[in-house]
Scaffold this motif. Structure first.
Motif, PDB file in Angstrom:
ATOM      1  N   ILE A   1      28.628  11.528 -43.093  1.00 51.24           N
ATOM      2  CA  ILE A   1      28.010  10.475 -43.902  1.00 51.24           C
ATOM      3  C   ILE A   1      28.175   9.128 -43.217  1.00 51.24           C
ATOM      4  O   ILE A   1      27.246   8.330 -43.136  1.00 51.24           O
ATOM      5  CB  ILE A   1      28.619  10.454 -45.320  1.00 51.24           C
ATOM      6  CG1 ILE A   1      28.152  11.698 -46.094  1.00 51.24           C
ATOM      7  CG2 ILE A   1      28.223   9.189 -46.068  1.00 51.24           C
ATOM      8  CD1 ILE A   1      28.866  11.909 -47.418  1.00 51.24           C
ATOM      9  N   GLY A   2      29.368   8.913 -42.689  1.00 47.79           N
ATOM     10  CA  GLY A   2      29.625   7.659 -41.982  1.00 47.79           C
ATOM     11  C   GLY A   2      28.678   7.478 -40.817  1.00 47.79           C
ATOM     12  O   GLY A   2      28.105   6.405 -40.624  1.00 47.79           O
ATOM     13  N   LEU A   3      28.479   8.525 -40.077  1.00 50.41           N
ATOM     14  CA  LEU A   3      27.579   8.469 -38.917  1.00 50.41           C
ATOM     15  C   LEU A   3      26.144   8.204 -39.347  1.00 50.41           C
ATOM     16  O   LEU A   3      25.449   7.359 -38.784  1.00 50.41           O
ATOM     17  CB  LEU A   3      27.620   9.804 -38.167  1.00 50.41           C
ATOM     18  CG  LEU A   3      28.497   9.872 -36.923  1.00 50.41           C
ATOM     19  CD1 LEU A   3      28.514  11.283 -36.371  1.00 50.41           C
ATOM     20  CD2 LEU A   3      27.955   8.901 -35.866  1.00 50.41           C
ATOM     21  N   MET A   4      25.716   8.938 -40.357  1.00 55.26           N
ATOM     22  CA  MET A   4      24.330   8.825 -40.802  1.00 55.26           C
ATOM     23  C   MET A   4      24.027   7.442 -41.363  1.00 55.26           C
ATOM     24  O   MET A   4      22.938   6.918 -41.186  1.00 55.26           O
ATOM     25  CB  MET A   4      24.018   9.912 -41.826  1.00 55.26           C
ATOM     26  CG  MET A   4      23.983  11.299 -41.185  1.00 55.26           C
ATOM     27  SD  MET A   4      23.778  12.637 -42.383  1.00 55.26           S
ATOM     28  CE  MET A   4      22.086  12.379 -42.857  1.00 55.26           C
ATOM     29  N   LYS A   5      25.028   6.875 -42.018  1.00 57.19           N
ATOM     30  CA  LYS A   5      24.874   5.531 -42.576  1.00 57.19           C
ATOM     31  C   LYS A   5      24.423   4.524 -41.523  1.00 57.19           C
ATOM     32  O   LYS A   5      23.707   3.581 -41.817  1.00 57.19           O
ATOM     33  CB  LYS A   5      26.218   5.061 -43.129  1.00 57.19           C
ATOM     34  CG  LYS A   5      26.329   5.049 -44.629  1.00 57.19           C
ATOM     35  CD  LYS A   5      27.653   4.370 -45.009  1.00 57.19           C
ATOM     36  CE  LYS A   5      28.075   4.756 -46.408  1.00 57.19           C
ATOM     37  NZ  LYS A   5      29.446   4.305 -46.698  1.00 57.19           N
ATOM     38  N   THR A   6      24.905   4.736 -40.310  1.00 57.83           N
ATOM     39  CA  THR A   6      24.640   3.750 -39.263  1.00 57.83           C
ATOM     40  C   THR A   6      23.249   3.894 -38.663  1.00 57.83           C
ATOM     41  O   THR A   6      22.794   3.021 -37.948  1.00 57.83           O
ATOM     42  CB  THR A   6      25.659   3.889 -38.115  1.00 57.83           C
ATOM     43  OG1 THR A   6      25.431   5.140 -37.445  1.00 57.83           O
ATOM     44  CG2 THR A   6      27.080   3.861 -38.637  1.00 57.83           C
TER      45      THR A   6
ATOM     46  N   ALA B   1      25.104   7.758 -54.515  1.00 53.87           N
ATOM     47  CA  ALA B   1      24.230   7.237 -53.468  1.00 53.87           C
ATOM     48  C   ALA B   1      25.110   6.557 -52.435  1.00 53.87           C
ATOM     49  O   ALA B   1      25.937   5.720 -52.776  1.00 53.87           O
ATOM     50  CB  ALA B   1      23.231   6.246 -54.049  1.00 53.87           C
ATOM     51  N   LYS B   2      24.988   6.972 -51.180  1.00 52.60           N
ATOM     52  CA  LYS B   2      25.844   6.422 -50.147  1.00 52.60           C
ATOM     53  C   LYS B   2      25.213   5.233 -49.438  1.00 52.60           C
ATOM     54  O   LYS B   2      25.850   4.513 -48.712  1.00 52.60           O
ATOM     55  CB  LYS B   2      26.166   7.507 -49.101  1.00 52.60           C
ATOM     56  CG  LYS B   2      27.139   8.531 -49.586  1.00 52.60           C
ATOM     57  CD  LYS B   2      28.488   7.907 -49.908  1.00 52.60           C
ATOM     58  CE  LYS B   2      29.420   8.922 -50.531  1.00 52.60           C
ATOM     59  NZ  LYS B   2      30.657   8.311 -51.042  1.00 52.60           N
ATOM     60  N   LYS B   3      23.950   5.109 -49.627  1.00 55.22           N
ATOM     61  CA  LYS B   3      23.265   4.019 -48.926  1.00 55.22           C
ATOM     62  C   LYS B   3      21.993   3.811 -49.705  1.00 55.22           C
ATOM     63  O   LYS B   3      21.254   4.759 -49.924  1.00 55.22           O
ATOM     64  CB  LYS B   3      22.957   4.457 -47.485  1.00 55.22           C
ATOM     65  CG  LYS B   3      22.371   3.391 -46.587  1.00 55.22           C
ATOM     66  CD  LYS B   3      22.218   3.947 -45.173  1.00 55.22           C
ATOM     67  CE  LYS B   3      21.542   2.957 -44.242  1.00 55.22           C
ATOM     68  NZ  LYS B   3      21.340   3.500 -42.890  1.00 55.22           N
TER      69      LYS B   3
ATOM     70  N   ASP C   1      16.755  15.275 -35.141  1.00 56.66           N
ATOM     71  CA  ASP C   1      17.631  15.778 -34.076  1.00 56.66           C
ATOM     72  C   ASP C   1      19.011  15.152 -34.198  1.00 56.66           C
ATOM     73  O   ASP C   1      20.024  15.828 -34.056  1.00 56.66           O
ATOM     74  CB  ASP C   1      17.036  15.441 -32.697  1.00 56.66           C
ATOM     75  CG  ASP C   1      15.811  16.292 -32.390  1.00 56.66           C
ATOM     76  OD1 ASP C   1      15.609  17.301 -33.098  1.00 56.66           O
ATOM     77  OD2 ASP C   1      15.056  15.947 -31.458  1.00 56.66           O
ATOM     78  N   PHE C   2      19.017  13.871 -34.457  1.00 58.65           N
ATOM     79  CA  PHE C   2      20.283  13.159 -34.628  1.00 58.65           C
ATOM     80  C   PHE C   2      21.105  13.804 -35.743  1.00 58.65           C
ATOM     81  O   PHE C   2      22.288  14.077 -35.586  1.00 58.65           O
ATOM     82  CB  PHE C   2      20.006  11.690 -34.941  1.00 58.65           C
ATOM     83  CG  PHE C   2      21.200  10.904 -35.401  1.00 58.65           C
ATOM     84  CD1 PHE C   2      22.126  10.401 -34.492  1.00 58.65           C
ATOM     85  CD2 PHE C   2      21.399  10.664 -36.755  1.00 58.65           C
ATOM     86  CE1 PHE C   2      23.231   9.682 -34.919  1.00 58.65           C
ATOM     87  CE2 PHE C   2      22.499   9.944 -37.190  1.00 58.65           C
ATOM     88  CZ  PHE C   2      23.417   9.457 -36.266  1.00 58.65           C
ATOM     89  N   ILE C   3      20.463  14.054 -36.864  1.00 60.16           N
ATOM     90  CA  ILE C   3      21.169  14.649 -38.011  1.00 60.16           C
ATOM     91  C   ILE C   3      21.680  16.045 -37.655  1.00 60.16           C
ATOM     92  O   ILE C   3      22.835  16.383 -37.911  1.00 60.16           O
ATOM     93  CB  ILE C   3      20.232  14.714 -39.244  1.00 60.16           C
ATOM     94  CG1 ILE C   3      19.914  13.303 -39.737  1.00 60.16           C
ATOM     95  CG2 ILE C   3      20.874  15.549 -40.352  1.00 60.16           C
ATOM     96  CD1 ILE C   3      18.894  13.246 -40.865  1.00 60.16           C
ATOM     97  N   LEU C   4      20.820  16.822 -37.031  1.00 61.90           N
ATOM     98  CA  LEU C   4      21.220  18.190 -36.666  1.00 61.90           C
ATOM     99  C   LEU C   4      22.347  18.199 -35.642  1.00 61.90           C
ATOM    100  O   LEU C   4      23.125  19.145 -35.577  1.00 61.90           O
ATOM    101  CB  LEU C   4      20.018  18.953 -36.119  1.00 61.90           C
ATOM    102  CG  LEU C   4      19.224  19.680 -37.202  1.00 61.90           C
ATOM    103  CD1 LEU C   4      17.871  20.133 -36.671  1.00 61.90           C
ATOM    104  CD2 LEU C   4      20.016  20.878 -37.736  1.00 61.90           C
TER     105      LEU C   4
END
Lengths: 142, 142
Positions: free
Chosen positions: B81-86, A138-140, B119-122
Motif C-alpha cells: 500500500i505504501g508503495l502504491m500510494k506513491t 480508503a488509503k488515498k 506492471d508496476f502493481i504486479l
DNA sequence: CGATAATTCCGTCAATTTAACGGAAACAAT
DNA sequence: ATTGTTTCCGTTAAATTGACGGAATTATCG
C-alpha cells in the motif's frame, strides 16, 4: 501535457492544498517562485479548478460502500443498466471491459441494505455473476 | 456543534482553501490568530479532514480509468500500500474485504501508462493476483 | 544550421503573513 | 463569588509571498 513535476506538485497539493508554496518548493527541489508559477500555470491551463476542503462528512462517512463487479449477458445489458440506475443505493455505475461488464458502487447506511441491493442486482435478468468488495478504508483519496 | 462563524469559515475555505488566514480573518471580522485557532479546532474536532484540489472534469475526462482489484499477501499489505500510494497514476485506493484485498483506481492519459501502472502493481512484492476493468463509460455519477 | 521566440527557471526585495505566546473577555457551572 | 473553559486578541521574530527582471533551456522555423 503534464510533466512529472506537475504531477508531483498536484499530488502534494491534493494531499494538502494549504501547504505553503515554499514548503512545496523544498519538497520538489525547485525555487519557490518556480513552484508559484507552476501552480498558476496549472490553474491557467484549467488543470486545477480550485482548492477546497475535505470534510469528514458525518453522513457520507457513515455509509458502507461496496464495489460490485457485474457480469451481464450483452443482450440484457441496456435493460439491466436502466434498472440499476433507478436503485437508490447504487450511486455510480461504470461500463467496463475486462472480466466483468459493469462496476456498480453501492452505498448504504446499514449492511442489511447493502445485502438487499446485491440481491436486487443478482435478480436482474441477464446478470449471471457478481463479485463484491466491501470497502474497509480508503488509503488515498483524490 | 458548529457556530455561524465556523460555517462561514468553512464556506470560505471550501471556496478557496488556499486563501491566506489573514484574508479570511478580514472577511470574518476576526483577528488572524482567532481564525487560525478556529481552523485548528475544526481539524481537531474532525470536521475538516484536509485540504485538497478540485480538478477540471475536462482534464479528468480525458483520462483513461481502470479499476484494479488486487490480491495481496497479508504480510506484505502495508508495504504494498505504501508503495502504491506513491505512484502518480494510482489516484485512489480502497482496502476491501471479499475475493480481493485492495481496489486501486488508476487514471492516466494514455493506455501505455495504464499498462505500465499495472506492471508496476504486479511487480510489487506480495501482489499475487489482479483483475483489471477498463472504464468505458459512466452511467450514473454521484 | 543559426536565429528567434517561447517556456521554464531562478534570485531578490519590500510587504505581508505566520507561528507561538501570554493574557484579556466572555461564558458556564457550581 | 470562584473556578474552569472557551474564545478572542495583540505582539514578536521568523517565514512566506507577490512581483520583478533576467538567465537558462527548449521549440520553431526560415
Amino acid at each position: 501535457m503534464l510533466d512529472a513535476t506537475d504531477e508531483k506538485l498536484l499530488r502534494l497539493l491534493t494531499a494538502n492544498s494549504r501547504e505553503a508554496t515554499s514548503s512545496l518548493a523544498r519538497k520538489l527541489g525547485l525555487s519557490r517562485s518556480t513552484v508559484q508559477e507552476r501552480i498558476n500555470r496549472l490553474i491557467d491551463r484549467k488543470v486545477i479548478a480550485g482548492f477546497t476542503v475535505k470534510t469528514h462528512e458525518e453522513y457520507e462517512g457513515k455509509l458502507i460502500t461496496a464495489h460490485v463487479l457485474v457480469s451481464i449477458d450483452q443482450k440484457y445489458a441496456q435493460q439491466a443498466i436502466g434498472l440499476m440506475k433507478t436503485h437508490s443505493h447504487i450511486k455510480t455505475m461504470y461500463v467496463v471491459s475486462g472480466a466483468y461488464d459493469l462496476i456498480a458502487i453501492v452505498k448504504a447506511p446499514k449492511m442489511e441494505e447493502i445485502d438487499q441491493t446485491l440481491d436486487f442486482i443478482l435478480g436482474i435478468n441477464g446478470v449471471n455473476k457478481t463479485n463484491t468488495s466491501l470497502v474497509l478504508s480508503a488509503k488515498k483519496e483524490s
